[in-house]
Design a protein around this motif. Structure first.
Motif, PDB file in Angstrom:
ATOM      1  N   VAL A  77       0.778  -1.230   0.017  1.00 50.97           N
ATOM      2  CA  VAL A  77       0.029  -0.082  -0.038  1.00 50.97           C
ATOM      3  C   VAL A  77       0.855   1.239  -0.179  1.00 50.97           C
ATOM      4  CG1 VAL A  77      -2.029  -1.006   0.981  1.00 50.97           C
ATOM      5  CG2 VAL A  77      -0.465  -0.099   2.626  1.00 50.97           C
ATOM      6  N   ASP A  78       1.910   1.091   0.252  1.00 54.38           N
ATOM      7  CA  ASP A  78       2.939   2.293   0.330  1.00 54.38           C
ATOM      8  C   ASP A  78       2.993   3.182  -0.923  1.00 54.38           C
ATOM      9  OD1 ASP A  78       4.544   4.306   1.435  1.00 54.38           O
ATOM     10  OD2 ASP A  78       6.340   3.168   1.185  1.00 54.38           O
ATOM     11  N   GLY A  79       2.477   4.343  -0.875  1.00 55.22           N
ATOM     12  CA  GLY A  79       2.599   5.286  -2.282  1.00 55.22           C
ATOM     13  C   GLY A  79       1.538   4.923  -3.161  1.00 55.22           C
ATOM     14  N   LEU A  80       0.214   4.310  -2.474  1.00 57.14           N
ATOM     15  CA  LEU A  80      -0.830   4.417  -3.603  1.00 57.14           C
ATOM     16  C   LEU A  80      -1.689   5.720  -3.847  1.00 57.14           C
ATOM     17  CD1 LEU A  80      -2.697   1.163  -2.081  1.00 57.14           C
ATOM     18  CD2 LEU A  80      -0.947   1.398  -3.972  1.00 57.14           C
ATOM     19  N   LYS A  83      -6.739   6.028  -7.105  1.00 53.76           N
ATOM     20  CA  LYS A  83      -7.369   4.849  -7.996  1.00 53.76           C
ATOM     21  C   LYS A  83      -6.873   3.540  -7.407  1.00 53.76           C
ATOM     22  CE  LYS A  83      -7.378   5.013 -12.346  1.00 53.76           C
ATOM     23  NZ  LYS A  83      -7.189   5.238 -13.842  1.00 53.76           N
ATOM     24  N   ASP A  84      -5.604   3.521  -7.122  1.00 50.86           N
ATOM     25  CA  ASP A  84      -5.007   2.027  -6.547  1.00 50.86           C
ATOM     26  C   ASP A  84      -5.429   1.932  -5.062  1.00 50.86           C
ATOM     27  OD1 ASP A  84      -3.587   1.688  -9.005  1.00 50.86           O
ATOM     28  OD2 ASP A  84      -2.105   2.733  -8.587  1.00 50.86           O
ATOM     29  N   PHE A  85      -5.650   3.003  -4.478  1.00 50.64           N
ATOM     30  CA  PHE A  85      -6.146   2.754  -3.232  1.00 50.64           C
ATOM     31  C   PHE A  85      -7.371   1.943  -3.381  1.00 50.64           C
ATOM     32  CE2 PHE A  85      -9.056   5.028   0.344  1.00 50.64           C
ATOM     33  CZ  PHE A  85      -8.253   4.373   1.407  1.00 50.64           C
ATOM     34  N   VAL A  86      -8.224   2.491  -3.931  1.00 49.93           N
ATOM     35  CA  VAL A  86      -9.770   1.827  -4.056  1.00 49.93           C
ATOM     36  C   VAL A  86      -9.461   0.575  -4.755  1.00 49.93           C
ATOM     37  CG1 VAL A  86     -12.023   2.185  -5.316  1.00 49.93           C
ATOM     38  CG2 VAL A  86     -10.944   4.022  -4.384  1.00 49.93           C
ATOM     39  N   ALA A  87      -8.563   0.223  -5.701  1.00 50.20           N
ATOM     40  CA  ALA A  87      -8.577  -1.082  -6.375  1.00 50.20           C
ATOM     41  C   ALA A  87      -8.004  -2.134  -5.229  1.00 50.20           C
ATOM     42  CB  ALA A  87      -7.472  -0.923  -7.433  1.00 50.20           C
ATOM     43  N   PHE A  88      -7.274  -1.372  -4.206  1.00 50.57           N
ATOM     44  CA  PHE A  88      -6.432  -2.403  -3.256  1.00 50.57           C
ATOM     45  C   PHE A  88      -7.723  -2.633  -2.281  1.00 50.57           C
ATOM     46  CE2 PHE A  88      -5.279  -2.595   1.368  1.00 50.57           C
ATOM     47  CZ  PHE A  88      -4.334  -3.649   1.182  1.00 50.57           C
ATOM     48  N   LEU A  89      -8.719  -1.648  -1.865  1.00 52.11           N
ATOM     49  CA  LEU A  89      -9.682  -2.035  -0.929  1.00 52.11           C
ATOM     50  C   LEU A  89     -10.812  -2.789  -1.651  1.00 52.11           C
ATOM     51  CD1 LEU A  89     -10.087   1.457   0.774  1.00 52.11           C
ATOM     52  CD2 LEU A  89      -9.025  -0.848   1.682  1.00 52.11           C
ATOM     53  N   SER A  90     -10.781  -2.945  -2.882  1.00 54.79           N
ATOM     54  CA  SER A  90     -11.895  -3.610  -3.791  1.00 54.79           C
ATOM     55  C   SER A  90     -11.958  -5.012  -3.342  1.00 54.79           C
ATOM     56  CB  SER A  90     -11.887  -3.564  -5.192  1.00 54.79           C
ATOM     57  OG  SER A  90     -10.885  -4.076  -5.705  1.00 54.79           O
ATOM     58  N   ALA A  91     -10.743  -5.745  -2.943  1.00 56.03           N
ATOM     59  CA  ALA A  91     -10.792  -7.269  -2.472  1.00 56.03           C
ATOM     60  C   ALA A  91     -11.501  -7.190  -1.125  1.00 56.03           C
ATOM     61  CB  ALA A  91      -9.403  -7.487  -2.263  1.00 56.03           C
ATOM     62  N   PHE A  92     -11.964  -6.210  -0.654  1.00 58.96           N
ATOM     63  CA  PHE A  92     -12.541  -6.362   0.790  1.00 58.96           C
ATOM     64  C   PHE A  92     -14.102  -5.774   0.616  1.00 58.96           C
ATOM     65  CE2 PHE A  92      -8.117  -5.382   1.802  1.00 58.96           C
ATOM     66  CZ  PHE A  92      -7.820  -6.165   2.798  1.00 58.96           C
ATOM     67  N   SER A  93     -14.327  -5.643  -0.559  1.00 65.22           N
ATOM     68  CA  SER A  93     -15.793  -5.363  -0.925  1.00 65.22           C
ATOM     69  C   SER A  93     -16.687  -6.635  -0.755  1.00 65.22           C
ATOM     70  CB  SER A  93     -15.777  -4.634  -2.349  1.00 65.22           C
ATOM     71  OG  SER A  93     -17.228  -4.894  -2.714  1.00 65.22           O
ATOM     72  N   ALA A  94     -17.892  -6.368  -0.191  1.00 66.19           N
ATOM     73  CA  ALA A  94     -18.796  -7.412  -0.068  1.00 66.19           C
ATOM     74  C   ALA A  94     -19.139  -8.169  -1.477  1.00 66.19           C
ATOM     75  CB  ALA A  94     -20.086  -7.096   0.783  1.00 66.19           C
ATOM     76  N   LYS A  95     -19.008  -7.290  -2.234  1.00 63.50           N
ATOM     77  CA  LYS A  95     -19.166  -7.823  -3.933  1.00 63.50           C
ATOM     78  C   LYS A  95     -18.093  -8.480  -4.362  1.00 63.50           C
ATOM     79  CE  LYS A  95     -21.910  -3.719  -4.553  1.00 63.50           C
ATOM     80  NZ  LYS A  95     -21.745  -2.377  -5.316  1.00 63.50           N
ATOM     81  N   ALA A  96     -16.999  -8.582  -3.891  1.00 66.51           N
ATOM     82  CA  ALA A  96     -15.523  -9.200  -4.278  1.00 66.51           C
ATOM     83  C   ALA A  96     -16.068 -10.648  -4.274  1.00 66.51           C
ATOM     84  CB  ALA A  96     -14.640  -8.656  -3.767  1.00 66.51           C
ATOM     85  N   SER A  97     -15.336 -11.223  -5.239  1.00 66.17           N
ATOM     86  CA  SER A  97     -15.663 -12.686  -5.288  1.00 66.17           C
ATOM     87  C   SER A  97     -14.541 -13.181  -4.308  1.00 66.17           C
ATOM     88  CB  SER A  97     -15.181 -13.195  -6.996  1.00 66.17           C
ATOM     89  OG  SER A  97     -14.007 -13.056  -7.251  1.00 66.17           O
ATOM     90  N   ILE A  98     -14.701 -14.395  -4.241  1.00 64.06           N
ATOM     91  CA  ILE A  98     -13.635 -15.302  -3.342  1.00 64.06           C
ATOM     92  C   ILE A  98     -12.226 -15.373  -4.067  1.00 64.06           C
ATOM     93  CG2 ILE A  98     -14.309 -17.434  -3.969  1.00 64.06           C
ATOM     94  CD1 ILE A  98     -13.655 -16.746  -0.403  1.00 64.06           C
ATOM     95  N   SER A  99     -12.318 -15.397  -5.361  1.00 63.21           N
ATOM     96  CA  SER A  99     -11.031 -15.540  -6.103  1.00 63.21           C
ATOM     97  C   SER A  99     -10.220 -14.261  -6.068  1.00 63.21           C
ATOM     98  CB  SER A  99     -11.121 -16.023  -7.305  1.00 63.21           C
ATOM     99  OG  SER A  99     -11.812 -15.268  -8.036  1.00 63.21           O
ATOM    100  N   GLN A 100     -11.067 -13.140  -5.828  1.00 63.23           N
ATOM    101  CA  GLN A 100     -10.470 -11.756  -5.789  1.00 63.23           C
ATOM    102  C   GLN A 100      -9.841 -11.570  -4.451  1.00 63.23           C
ATOM    103  OE1 GLN A 100     -14.076  -9.820  -7.302  1.00 63.23           O
ATOM    104  NE2 GLN A 100     -12.790  -8.658  -8.672  1.00 63.23           N
ATOM    105  N   LYS A 101     -10.662 -12.161  -3.306  1.00 60.07           N
ATOM    106  CA  LYS A 101      -9.861 -11.920  -2.071  1.00 60.07           C
ATOM    107  C   LYS A 101      -8.840 -12.804  -1.920  1.00 60.07           C
ATOM    108  CE  LYS A 101     -14.605 -11.247  -0.168  1.00 60.07           C
ATOM    109  NZ  LYS A 101     -14.403  -9.965   0.177  1.00 60.07           N
ATOM    110  N   ILE A 102      -8.981 -13.879  -2.459  1.00 59.87           N
ATOM    111  CA  ILE A 102      -7.533 -15.059  -2.462  1.00 59.87           C
ATOM    112  C   ILE A 102      -6.366 -14.551  -3.035  1.00 59.87           C
ATOM    113  CG2 ILE A 102      -6.854 -17.416  -3.070  1.00 59.87           C
ATOM    114  CD1 ILE A 102      -9.763 -18.455  -2.316  1.00 59.87           C
TER     115      ILE A 102
END
Length: 181
Positions: A77-80, A83-102
């Motif tokens: 996360v250093d230097g995000l 846009k990349d901050f949101v992309a990083f957090l997207s894995a934590f979205s309730a809508k993210a797939s299990i493979s995105q989380k993995i």
């Protein structure tokens, strides 16, 4: 590049185009309102309005600083920028797939960024997570069992697809709630 309007020292507004661009960048896993809320949080963290968040600024978030994997996550996360901050957090979205989380978890385990996770990589992460609550022997036994159940051994080197196969049936709870004002 986001066409953010500057007011004084802080970026204050996102245009509709910016919001849609960020939404597309994170595969529409956040609503437009959530992106606006995330932007407000990003601006709070980006204390000097540099346009990116430093490791020190991430460590100012108590939940992040207390996370046993914070040092591993800091590399990611250093230097995000926003846009990349949101992309990083997207894995934590309730809508993210299990493979995105993995996939995010895989990156945490793959600390040398070589696209492979070894048994020792997994033992190190488990050591960070469990600390002194588990002995090295207990950690190795647990990991050996998990790998065996998925058809792998201690000697296996896992690529992302293998890693997904091992963990896809795990009950992963990786979600962050974005408060919308």
């Amino acid at each position: 590049m986001l066409g953010l309007k500057k007011m004084g020292n802080a970026s204050s507004t996102l245009t509709q185009y910016d919001i849609e661009e960020v939404q597309e960048h994170c595969n529409n896993l956040f609503s437009q309102q959530e992106i606006v809320s995330l932007y407000q949080r990003f601006c709070q963290l980006d204390r000097n309005a540099k346009g990116f968040i430093s490791a020190d600024e991430f460590l100012s978030v108590p939940e992040f600083a207390m996370n046993p994997l914070s040092q591993r996550l800091l590399k990611m996360v250093d230097g995000l920028n926003f846009k990349d901050f949101v992309a990083f957090l997207s894995a934590f979205s309730a809508k993210a797939s299990i493979s995105q989380k993995i996939e995010l978890i895989f990156k945490v385990y793959d600390s040398d960024c070589n696209g492979k996770v070894t048994f020792n990589d997994m033992v190190e992460v488990l050591r960070d997570l469990a600390g002194s609550f588990m002995s090295d022997q207990q950690r190795e036994e647990v990991l050996s069992q998990v790998l065996r159940e998925a058809g792998y051994t201690k000697e296996s080197v896992l690529l992302l697809d293998d890693f997904i196969k091992v963990f896809e049936h795990a009950n992963l709870r990786m979600e962050v709630e974005v408060s919308v004002d």
